[in-house]
Design a protein around this motif. Structure first.
Motif, mmCIF file in Angstrom:
data_model
loop_
_atom_site.group_PDB
_atom_site.id
_atom_site.type_symbol
_atom_site.label_atom_id
_atom_site.label_comp_id
_atom_site.label_asym_id
_atom_site.label_seq_id
_atom_site.Cartn_x
_atom_site.Cartn_y
_atom_site.Cartn_z
ATOM 1 N N LYS A 1 0.605 -1.297 -0.132
ATOM 2 C CA LYS A 1 0.265 0.057 -0.057
ATOM 3 C C LYS A 1 0.954 1.570 -0.219
ATOM 4 O O LYS A 1 1.442 1.429 1.003
ATOM 5 N N LEU A 2 0.203 2.562 -0.838
ATOM 6 C CA LEU A 2 0.951 3.217 -1.151
ATOM 7 C C LEU A 2 0.740 4.392 -0.185
ATOM 8 O O LEU A 2 -0.244 4.628 -0.126
ATOM 9 N N LEU A 3 2.237 5.650 -0.262
ATOM 10 C CA LEU A 3 1.470 7.055 -0.019
ATOM 11 C C LEU A 3 0.728 7.680 -0.860
ATOM 12 O O LEU A 3 1.495 7.716 -1.766
ATOM 13 N N ASP A 58 2.826 -3.276 5.538
ATOM 14 C CA ASP A 58 1.820 -3.626 4.273
ATOM 15 C C ASP A 58 2.618 -3.839 2.720
ATOM 16 O O ASP A 58 2.243 -2.895 1.804
ATOM 17 N N ILE A 59 3.479 -4.172 2.848
ATOM 18 C CA ILE A 59 4.624 -4.745 2.286
ATOM 19 C C ILE A 59 4.766 -6.521 2.016
ATOM 20 O O ILE A 59 4.902 -6.974 3.201
ATOM 21 N N ASP A 115 2.015 -4.975 -8.065
ATOM 22 C CA ASP A 115 0.777 -5.112 -7.587
ATOM 23 C C ASP A 115 0.853 -3.747 -6.333
ATOM 24 O O ASP A 115 0.863 -4.176 -5.254
ATOM 25 N N VAL A 116 0.265 -2.802 -6.261
ATOM 26 C CA VAL A 116 -0.082 -1.475 -5.371
ATOM 27 C C VAL A 116 -0.733 -1.057 -5.639
ATOM 28 O O VAL A 116 -1.524 -0.801 -6.395
ATOM 29 N N ALA A 152 -9.659 1.166 -4.742
ATOM 30 C CA ALA A 152 -9.544 0.135 -5.424
ATOM 31 C C ALA A 152 -8.163 -0.365 -5.716
ATOM 32 O O ALA A 152 -7.064 0.647 -6.691
ATOM 33 N N ARG A 153 -7.690 -1.837 -5.876
ATOM 34 C CA ARG A 153 -5.806 -1.649 -6.189
ATOM 35 C C ARG A 153 -6.255 -1.720 -7.969
ATOM 36 O O ARG A 153 -6.405 -1.901 -8.625
ATOM 37 N N LEU A 154 -4.603 -1.714 -7.650
ATOM 38 C CA LEU A 154 -4.472 -0.568 -9.424
ATOM 39 C C LEU A 154 -2.736 -1.834 -9.446
ATOM 40 O O LEU A 154 -2.810 -2.170 -8.055
ATOM 41 N N SER A 155 -3.187 -2.146 -10.389
ATOM 42 C CA SER A 155 -2.031 -2.764 -11.025
ATOM 43 C C SER A 155 -0.987 -2.110 -11.490
ATOM 44 O O SER A 155 -2.163 -1.112 -13.005
#
Length: 474
Positions: A379-381, A432-433, A462-463, A469-472
């Motif tokens: 999960k990104l900032l 989160d990694i 995959d982040v 919604a999940r983005l790839s």
């Protein structure tokens, strides 16, 4: 005693001296004398600092200036590693209706006016094309005239040339035609032979030194000395299908272009590395291979090698699982250099010639390349864009595990990957990694080279952002 106590004592001593001078006694406690005293203290501190720095410059372990390090290295007869050229393949097309020949070392330039050359002579059929090996090298010549016959005569090549020097040959004409003279290490085992010694001076210049007619010949007065130089820009990169222009005007209707990526070059030895190597060089001294440390010797003479292992019969028998007579007294070499598949054979021949080991034999072993894939999820900032995240992750993985990365690690441990990803500061937290390693990430024997399949890794990357919604990234 503290620094403040020292200054207070110095001020008191200065005041006592002033009081003993009848003319200055009324000013002993004035602000003027306090200012003079402060100025003297600062001047003395500055002088002591300069003196301490000058003393430190006299030791290789504490020297900071490059000229000091070079001078100390020269005292130890240490020669820094030279630059190595990028390598690749060149496509040659013949547009004429007759066969044409292109000679070895044929010079061509890129659109950026960087010199390249063909490594071998080749014949190109009419209307046909061939692909040959090439490298990023420019040939140049220097000429000197011996004005005075004297022992240990020296010539230096100049700073601009020394920075880009890859290798050189020396020819001497003493009136009967030019003859090649050969290098020797400090005239060791040399009598009155046609040899020279190479050195690197404190002025940052490569130079050559001739003998004294006891150890190496002295060139006669009026002799013409010609040095054939191979110069390179070092770590350069040129992509495939880039046009190259021949320097020779007679090469009309012959087209040149890159057939592969030109890469794998290396710059000359930097100052910090030079200091460390010169510090330990007396243990090596190019006379023996000390405690079988062959990799130091290999990397000094073949800086394009970015991975390698050297082992003996005991390690080989452990890998084979049995004793073999053919392994006795054999040294196994397994090395990798980008875009130079024959580097192992070149090193084997060079070591056989330059490291006499009595009954030892050198054997080149092909590299067993093993690629692994890392599946990274996290999960990104919100302050990080997907594009920036992809580039940071890709660059970090390449620099640490890329096949052609010069400083990559020998194995990929999961804890190291977690540490690298967390150090990018693009994920919300360590929790989160998630990382999964697919394939072999640690070598099982000495000939296995581990590297990351970056394309496959980035396709699995995959982040997403929290509560989104999940983005790839593909």
């Amino acid at each position: 005693m503290s620094n403040l106590d020292n200054k207070a004592e110095a001020r008191a001593s200065f005041t006592d001296i002033i009081r003993k001078k009848p003319v200055l006694e009324p000013l002993a406690d004035s602000q003027v004398m306090q200012g003079v005293n402060t100025f003297q203290n600062l001047a003395l501190e500055y002088a002591l600092h300069k003196l301490e720095r000058a003393r430190q410059e006299g030791y290789l372990s504490t020297a900071y200036n490059r000229s000091s390090i070079l001078a100390l290295a020269e005292d130890r007869q240490y020669i820094p590693r030279k630059a190595a050229p990028s390598r690749g393949q060149i496509r040659i097309r013949n547009k004429q209706n007759r066969d044409r020949s292109v000679m070895a070392y044929f010079p061509i330039v890129s659109e950026d006016q960087v010199y390249y050359m063909v490594n071998e002579s080749v014949r190109v059929a009419a209307g046909g094309e061939v692909v040959v090996d090439g490298c990023q090298v420019k040939r140049h010549e220097l000429s000197f005239v011996v004005e005075k016959e004297q022992p240990f005569l020296e010539f230096e090549f100049g700073r601009a040339i020394s920075v880009n020097l890859h290798k050189f040959r020396v020819f001497v004409d003493m009136g009967s035609g030019a003859e090649e003279w050969y290098p020797t290490n400090r005239f060791r085992n040399a009598r009155a032979d046609k040899v020279f010694d190479e050195f690197y001076s404190h002025t940052d210049q490569v130079g050559i030194r001739f003998g004294n007619n006891i150890f190496g010949l002295v060139p006669s007065k009026g002799a013409q000395i010609t040095v054939e130089l191979w110069l390179t820009e070092g770590d350069t990169k040129l992509m495939p299908n880039q046009p190259l222009t021949p320097v020779d005007d007679n090469a009309e209707d012959i087209e040149f272009e890159t057939a592969s990526v030109f890469t794998g070059g290396a710059a000359r030895e930097e100052t910090d590395e030079l200091r460390r190597n010169a510090l330990y060089y007396p243990l090596y001294d190019d006379n023996h291979v000390w405690d079988d440390d062959y990799l130091f010797f290999i990397k000094q003479h073949f800086p394009e090698v970015i991975w390698g292992n050297v082992w003996g019969e005991a390690e080989q028998e452990e890998m084979d699982g049995e004793l073999k007579l053919e392994n006795v007294n054999k040294i196994f070499l397994c090395v990798y250099a980008p875009d130079n598949p024959s580097i192992g054979s070149e090193i084997q021949a060079y070591m056989q010639k330059n490291i006499p080991q009595f009954n030892r034999r050198y054997h080149n072993v092909p590299v067993d390349e093993q690629a692994f894939t890392a599946k990274i999820t996290g999960k990104l900032l919100r302050s990080i864009t997907l594009t920036d995240a992809k580039k940071l992750i890709s660059d970090t993985l390449w620099n640490n595990y890329g096949k052609d990365a010069s400083r990559r690690k020998a194995k990929a441990l999961k804890r190291d990957l977690y540490r690298l990803m967390n150090g990018l500061n693009i994920f919300e937290s360590e929790d989160d990694i998630e990382i999964e390693i697919i394939g072999q990430s640690e070598p099982e024997n000495l000939k296995q080279m581990i590297y990351i399949d970056l394309d496959a890794t980035m396709s699995l990357l995959d982040v997403d952002y929290t509560n989104n919604a999940r983005l790839s990234i593909y």
